[in-house]
Structure formats: C-alpha cells, structure tokens
Design a protein around this motif. Structure first.
Motif, mmCIF file in Angstrom:
data_model
loop_
_atom_site.group_PDB
_atom_site.id
_atom_site.type_symbol
_atom_site.label_atom_id
_atom_site.label_comp_id
_atom_site.label_asym_id
_atom_site.label_seq_id
_atom_site.Cartn_x
_atom_site.Cartn_y
_atom_site.Cartn_z
ATOM 1 N N PRO A 39 0.727 -0.964 0.106
ATOM 2 C CA PRO A 39 0.190 0.255 -0.171
ATOM 3 C C PRO A 39 1.322 1.476 0.063
ATOM 4 O O PRO A 39 2.044 0.992 0.794
ATOM 5 C CB PRO A 39 -1.072 0.475 1.028
ATOM 6 N N PHE A 40 0.632 2.364 -0.614
ATOM 7 C CA PHE A 40 1.121 3.608 -0.955
ATOM 8 C C PHE A 40 0.187 4.707 -1.295
ATOM 9 O O PHE A 40 -0.979 4.477 -1.261
ATOM 10 C CB PHE A 40 2.044 4.014 -2.162
ATOM 11 N N SER A 41 0.939 5.951 -0.188
ATOM 12 C CA SER A 41 -0.178 6.712 0.680
ATOM 13 C C SER A 41 -0.886 7.646 -0.772
ATOM 14 O O SER A 41 -1.525 8.542 -1.234
ATOM 15 C CB SER A 41 0.273 8.132 0.911
ATOM 16 N N ASP A 42 0.023 7.333 -1.987
ATOM 17 C CA ASP A 42 -0.050 8.022 -3.487
ATOM 18 C C ASP A 42 -0.029 6.769 -4.550
ATOM 19 O O ASP A 42 1.111 7.847 -5.286
ATOM 20 C CB ASP A 42 0.274 9.634 -3.260
ATOM 21 N N PRO A 43 -0.513 6.195 -4.482
ATOM 22 C CA PRO A 43 -0.475 5.589 -6.221
ATOM 23 C C PRO A 43 -1.180 6.129 -7.596
ATOM 24 O O PRO A 43 -2.434 6.226 -7.403
ATOM 25 C CB PRO A 43 -1.731 4.428 -5.544
ATOM 26 N N SER A 44 -0.004 6.467 -8.297
ATOM 27 C CA SER A 44 -0.556 7.168 -9.488
ATOM 28 C C SER A 44 -0.872 5.692 -10.302
ATOM 29 O O SER A 44 -1.418 7.261 -11.822
ATOM 30 C CB SER A 44 0.841 8.080 -9.608
ATOM 31 N N GLN A 51 -6.957 3.564 -4.653
ATOM 32 C CA GLN A 51 -6.345 4.525 -3.782
ATOM 33 C C GLN A 51 -7.154 4.288 -2.516
ATOM 34 O O GLN A 51 -6.690 4.726 -1.602
ATOM 35 C CB GLN A 51 -6.780 5.591 -4.507
ATOM 36 N N CYS A 58 -2.076 1.651 4.404
ATOM 37 C CA CYS A 58 -0.159 2.258 3.994
ATOM 38 C C CYS A 58 -0.530 2.750 4.963
ATOM 39 O O CYS A 58 1.063 2.994 5.695
ATOM 40 C CB CYS A 58 -0.089 3.123 3.461
ATOM 41 N N PHE A 61 1.426 0.217 7.966
ATOM 42 C CA PHE A 61 1.866 -0.882 6.830
ATOM 43 C C PHE A 61 3.986 -1.119 7.174
ATOM 44 O O PHE A 61 4.239 0.259 7.334
ATOM 45 C CB PHE A 61 2.073 -0.370 5.413
ATOM 46 N N ASN A 89 9.126 5.066 -4.065
ATOM 47 C CA ASN A 89 9.080 5.428 -3.010
ATOM 48 C C ASN A 89 9.284 4.545 -1.440
ATOM 49 O O ASN A 89 10.628 3.828 -1.089
ATOM 50 C CB ASN A 89 8.694 6.770 -2.253
ATOM 51 N N PRO A 90 8.360 2.987 -0.798
ATOM 52 C CA PRO A 90 8.215 2.723 -0.065
ATOM 53 C C PRO A 90 10.087 1.873 -0.185
ATOM 54 O O PRO A 90 10.300 1.412 0.701
ATOM 55 C CB PRO A 90 7.551 1.635 -0.328
ATOM 56 N N THR B 170 -0.687 14.554 -8.791
ATOM 57 C CA THR B 170 -1.507 12.717 -9.557
ATOM 58 C C THR B 170 -2.598 12.647 -9.881
ATOM 59 O O THR B 170 -2.869 12.290 -11.164
ATOM 60 C CB THR B 170 -1.552 11.990 -7.752
ATOM 61 N N LYS B 174 -3.131 11.550 -13.577
ATOM 62 C CA LYS B 174 -3.968 10.452 -14.300
ATOM 63 C C LYS B 174 -4.376 11.068 -15.895
ATOM 64 O O LYS B 174 -4.918 9.826 -16.934
ATOM 65 C CB LYS B 174 -4.213 9.857 -13.305
ATOM 66 N N ILE B 277 11.985 9.188 -4.213
ATOM 67 C CA ILE B 277 11.544 8.852 -6.156
ATOM 68 C C ILE B 277 9.640 9.255 -5.274
ATOM 69 O O ILE B 277 8.864 8.647 -4.948
ATOM 70 C CB ILE B 277 11.487 7.572 -6.226
ATOM 71 N N PHE B 278 9.026 10.491 -5.983
ATOM 72 C CA PHE B 278 7.661 10.166 -5.743
ATOM 73 C C PHE B 278 7.641 11.680 -7.280
ATOM 74 O O PHE B 278 8.402 12.845 -7.844
ATOM 75 C CB PHE B 278 7.573 11.478 -5.029
ATOM 76 N N THR B 290 8.081 4.252 6.413
ATOM 77 C CA THR B 290 8.250 3.506 5.674
ATOM 78 C C THR B 290 7.870 3.619 3.756
ATOM 79 O O THR B 290 7.017 2.904 3.289
ATOM 80 C CB THR B 290 7.119 2.805 6.075
ATOM 81 N N GLY B 291 8.457 5.605 4.317
ATOM 82 C CA GLY B 291 8.264 5.608 2.279
ATOM 83 C C GLY B 291 6.637 6.124 2.332
ATOM 84 O O GLY B 291 6.681 5.855 0.953
ATOM 85 N N GLN B 292 5.837 6.336 2.482
ATOM 86 C CA GLN B 292 4.826 7.038 2.426
ATOM 87 C C GLN B 292 4.841 8.680 2.800
ATOM 88 O O GLN B 292 5.805 9.352 3.264
ATOM 89 C CB GLN B 292 3.697 6.487 3.563
ATOM 90 N N ILE B 293 4.151 8.873 1.625
ATOM 91 C CA ILE B 293 4.343 10.374 1.632
ATOM 92 C C ILE B 293 3.779 11.642 2.801
ATOM 93 O O ILE B 293 2.685 10.873 3.165
ATOM 94 C CB ILE B 293 4.019 10.803 0.177
#
Lengths: 239, 386
Positions: A39-44, A51, A58, A61, A89-90, B170, B174, B277-278, B290-293
């Motif tokens: 899971p990622f906070s900003d899944p593009s 999402q 996330c 996690f 990024n994660p 974002t 999309k 990376i973002f 943990t890499g979350q923004i």
C-alpha cells in the motif's frame, strides 16, 4: 505461465491477517501466481477503489511484518509464486538490496514497480538475487522500446489493458492481440493482462488472448463487504 | 553543464508509468525543435513584452533598505499579467503545446496562480483547459478559482489524501496517462519527470536574466544575495539559473517551515527531508520511515508540497545554493511589513523569501545588495491574512 488467474491482493487491507488468509485461500484454490500490492499513500496508477483502500492500508504498514507472514506461509508449504507490486518510494526507503535479500527467501519471484519504467531500471539493478523484474507494457509503446523491454524480461510481462488507471472497464481490443503477437515474435515469454478485468466473463475473454489475467479492483470491492465475500468471489472465478 | 541524460547529478529522471514514456519522448523532441524555431521564439518574446508586460522592474525598496541598512531590491514578478511569475512558463508551454498539435490543456495548481496563468494562456490560444486543484486549496484560494472559471477553464476539486497540491499533481498525471494523444500537461513548477524541470527553467530564467542586467545597471555590480521562496521551485530556479556561474552571488531558497519542524507541520523538503522517488523524479522528499508521502502544512498553498524540483536537490548537495525555512508566523509578519513599508502586498509564498531577507539583513555586512524575487502579489491571500 498458461491460462492463469492472478489475483491482486493489497497487503494489510484491512489488516495483515486478512492478507494471510486470502493467500492461503488462493493456494487452496490451486492459484499459482499472486500479485501482492504494497500500500502507498499516493498511488498514481490506481483508480479510486484501490486508492482508497491503499490510503487506509498504508498507515501502519511495514515490509518486515509482511515478510514474517510470507515466511510463515512458506513454512506451511504454501508455495505461491508471488510478485510484489510496489510504488518506488516505499521500496527505495526500505532499501532495494534489503528487499531482494529478504524477500527472495519468502517465495517472492517477481517485482513490479509501476513508477519505475524500463528506462530507469538502473535503480533496481543489484547483483546476486533471484527476484525478477516484471515490466509493464502497453499498446502505445514504440516497437524499439517494446523490443528492449521484452528481450530483457525473463518472468512475464504485464500488459495494461488500456491507458489509464486500474478499475475502469476493459474493452477487448485488437490492439491487445497485436501487442501480444509482437511480444511473442520477440521472445517466447508469458504475457498477463491487467486493469479493468472485473468478472468471470472478462477473465475468460482475456485468457483467450493472454497467458494470465490479473484481477484486483473487483476483489477489493468484495473484500469491502467481507473476507468471505472475497473468498466466494475467487471461488466463482476459479471454478 | 550539470544536466546530463535527464539528471542533475544524481537527481531527476523519469519516474512515471511506462505508458507515459512515449508522451515524454514526444515532449522532449518538440521542446528541442521549439528552442531552434525563430517563429515560436519571436511569438513568445512578443507575448512576454506586450501581454505580460516584461521586463518586470527591479525596484529599489527605499524604506526597507533604510530600515535594514541594506540595499534591498525586489524583482517585481507580482506586476506581471495574472499577478505572478507563472505566466512566463504557461505562455511558453502553450506555444509548445500548439506546435505539437495538442488541443486540450491540463494543469495542477496549488495556490491557483499557475492555474490562473494556464487558464489565461489557454483562453488566449483558444484551447480547452482543465485545472486540478486540491479541495482544501479551492477553499483557501477562492478568488483564483473564480478567476479560472471566468477565463473558461474547468476546475476539478481533488478530494483524495490531504486535498492539496500533491494530490492535484497525481490526478493531472492520471488524466494525462489516459488522454495523452490530444492532451498537453502544462506543468507549473520545475519538478516532475524530465524534460519538465528543464522546460520550466527555460521559460522562467527570464526572471534572472533581467534581474542580473538590471542590478548591474542600477548598482554597477552583481548582487551579494539572491533570495527566492521554494515550493516546487520554479521562481527560484528562474532567478537562480543566470547567476549560478557568478560564484560571488549567494543563492538562497526559502522553504515553508509551517507551524514547526515536526511531522506533517511543515513543507521544508530540502531542509528536513531526504532523497526519495515521487511524482516523476528522484529528489529530496518528505516521506515517512516506511516510504509513505508525508502530509504537509503551510499557510501558503503554493508552497504546500512534500517534494521539490530535482535541480534544487543538486544545488543543495553541491552547496551552490543554500536552503532555509521560515515559519508561517514569520511569513505573515513579512507580509504586513512589506505592505506597510513599501505599499506592496506580497503573495504569502513570496512573503517567505521576504521573511528570511529580514533575518539575513541583521547578520550580514551593511549595505549588501540583496535581490528578493517577489514572485506574486497578495490579493489572493486576503482571506487568509485577515
């Protein structure tokens, strides 16, 4: 890979115990390949369903808790071939070498990163590990790019059914067929199609042209009802 | 040249979906042609002079200079048509979009300054325009939403996550992914995947080119300090770029320190973040362990962003530029100071650059020449300031 249904399971949604039970259920149904999403906070690359789920999943996690579960499944001889799908990024923050070292011992065979294109593969390159990159392709890639990607792949390719985010409606198109034909001409490698595959009917159609059908959004919609509902959904698709 | 194969040193790249690589390639080829095309360049220059009102003045702030015992100059990007530096970039990119045969323009916006500048350029060129804006930003920057609508743009409020700039970016990516054939993504800051940071710098460097000339003419020398606020970093890279070879000129980027340096309370990416990376590039980033923004906060919507353009990361690591942060309160105080002392209402974004200037003025040698990039005007912020 041939005629395979590949469920996309979002890790830690709604919790890791559910993830574990779903993986066990997949194994019981004879499913061989699973795509396990981090899971990622900003899944593009994802539509609203994944999402929203990812935004919740996330929060607490971490990779190591997931690793513990995968190692436990392995101990129980539940040997699925898992592809980890994670945004860059994660993975980068966890450490790419770390990831390869730790997860290759936990039945993880593939790594798919939707925001690292083949052109940036250097970021993922490490020596001495058994995890293979799964690259995403689409019908708008120039043939020179496609050729490079396909010749450098050795697990399977992920063909997106349309340009856009997950969870829209798939349209059976000739361009998917012709992209697969192009791939097979370059190399005899399996092609799985993902994005927009919603039900048994879609799965049947896709498996007529591809080696695998990835199904994600619908499974999460069912999981939002209950774990049993998600299991039931998988039963219906498989049987 | 530091820029090599999409990277500034270690930073940059093209970290987006594979399906967008053909669109980025198409953009890069078109931009290379644009730079060589005399007709496009002449059209751009004409618009800058006669539509935007360039060159913008370099104003000697007489009262502040006296008060601080320094020579303070303000680069008046606030006087541009639409009220900020953003128009320099949108006019350039819209000519580029037209040269590519695109008919639909999409953009992200934070404070709404880039959205307004994009809607303006699209109206001028008679193109369809859709602007994605975080729902929270549509509320705190309401006048700009009205302006965009009057200019004929469709404003789409983004309701995911923190409902601010990163979510708007974002959603714009999309849209572009699905509609790349006829749609041009007019990105507003010097960030995102290559070639965007180069494109935005190319169109914003006019700020620094003018300022450098004007400063020499007014004072007979180069400035000692050039100061600009940094969110994504477009006004800063625009004024820094022409000075990077002038080793005596100190370049200072000012980030939004928000309420405090704790998690979620600021957006001081270069000061407090680390590389990640973002949204298209490898650059400094505010993310969790943990890499979350990370969520971010700033009183200024235009700086409320967890990432930063990759060239700024390079300038930081190479120590060519220095990056600092000031708090919401300091920026707000600077807003009032400039309004009262000079009769100029600065944007809250630019107020961050001013706030640091006031601090710096007390510590450096008297009579230093300090240029502050006044990137935008503050009319849009009256609802927040009051």
């Amino acid at each position: 890979m041939k005629n395979e249904i590949i469920p996309y399971i979002l890790a830690n949604y709604p919790d890791l115990q559910t993830t574990k039970e779903l993986l066990i259920h997949c194994h019981k149904l004879g499913i061989k390949y699973v795509e396990l999403g981090i899971p990622f906070s900003d899944p593009s690359a994802d539509g609203p369903v994944i999402q929203n789920a990812a935004t919740k999943a996330c929060i607490n996690f971490n990779f190591d808790n997931l690793l513990a579960i995968l190692l436990d499944l392995k101990k129980q001889n539940i040997n699925l071939e898992i592809t980890i799908m994670t945004y860059a990024n994660p993975l980068y923050i966890y450490g790419i070498s770390n990831f390869y070292t730790n997860f290759s011992s936990a039945n993880v065979k593939g790594l798919l990163v939707p925001d690292i294109p083949f052109e940036e593969r250097k970021v993922l390159t490490r020596k001495n590990h058994s995890i293979k990159n799964v690259w995403m392709i689409s019908d708008n890639l120039p043939s020179a790019s496609l050729k490079k990607i396909v010749s450098n792949s050795n697990f399977y390719l992920y063909l997106v059914a349309y340009l856009g985010t997950t969870g829209k409606n798939i349209q059976q198109s000739d361009s998917l067929k012709s992209t697969i034909a192009q791939v097979k001409k370059i190399k005899d490698i399996p092609v799985a199609i993902g994005f927009g595959i919603k039900d048994k009917n879609d799965v049947t159609n896709i498996l007529n042209i591809a080696d695998g059908a990835i199904i994600g959004t619908s499974l999460i919609i069912e999981l939002d009802k209950s774990l049993n509902s998600a299991k039931e959904f998988l039963n219906n698709i498989i049987l | 040249m530091v820029y090599k194969k999409n990277y500034y040193g270690a930073y940059g790249g093209q970290f987006l979906s594979q399906s967008l690589m053909p669109a980025l390639d198409e953009l890069k080829s078109a931009f290379d042609l644009f730079k060589k095309n005399k007709q496009y360049l002449a059209e751009y220059k004409d618009l800058l002079n006669n539509y935007v009102g360039r060159p913008s003045p370099l104003y000697f702030a007489r009262n502040l200079s006296k008060k601080l015992d320094q020579q303070i100059f303000l680069k008046r990007e606030d006087l541009n048509h639409t009220g900020s530096h953003k128009i320099n970039n949108t006019l350039g990119q819209i000519i580029l979009a037209k040269s590519m045969g695109k008919t639909r323009i999409i953009a992200e916006t934070g404070a709404g300054q880039h959205g307004v500048a994009t809607a303006t350029a699209a109206a001028l060129m008679n193109m369809e325009c859709v602007v994605y804006m975080g729902e929270e930003d549509t509320q705190r920057q309401q006048p700009n939403v009205q302006r965009m609508k009057l200019l004929g743009a469709k404003v789409v409020p983004v309701t995911t996550g923190c409902k601010t700039l990163k979510e708007a970016v974002t959603e714009t990516f999309k849209d572009w992914l699905a509609n790349q054939k006829d749609t041009y993504y007019l990105l507003g800051s010097a960030m995102g995947p290559a070639p965007y940071p180069e494109i935005v710098k190319y169109f914003q460097r006019i700020i620094g080119q003018e300022a450098r000339k004007q400063c020499k003419k007014l004072t007979g020398q180069l400035p000692d300090y050039v100061i600009a606020c940094v969110g994504g970093g477009s006004n800063a890279i625009g004024i820094f770029a022409p000075f990077t070879q002038d080793k005596t000129v100190h370049l200072i980027g000012v980030e939004a320190g928000g309420h405090s340096s704790s998690y979620g309370k600021h957006c001081a990416t270069l000061s407090l973040g680390k590389p990640g990376i973002f949204q298209g590039s490898y650059s400094y980033l505010l993310s969790t362990e943990t890499g979350q923004i990370s969520p971010t906060h700033s009183i200024s919507a235009g700086l409320d962003y967890p990432g930063v353009g990759p060239e700024h990361s390079y300038l930081k690591d190479s120590k060519r530029a220095q990056y600092v942060a000031v708090s919401d309160d300091e920026a707000l105080a600077a807003f009032h100071t400039l309004s009262k002392e000079e009769g100029i209402l600065p944007a809250l974004e630019s107020s961050h650059a001013l706030a640091y200037t006031f601090k710096l003025a007390a510590t450096v040698k008297k009579n230093s020449i300090i240029i502050v990039n006044l990137s935008g005007r503050g009319d849009k912020d009256l609802g927040i300031v009051n």
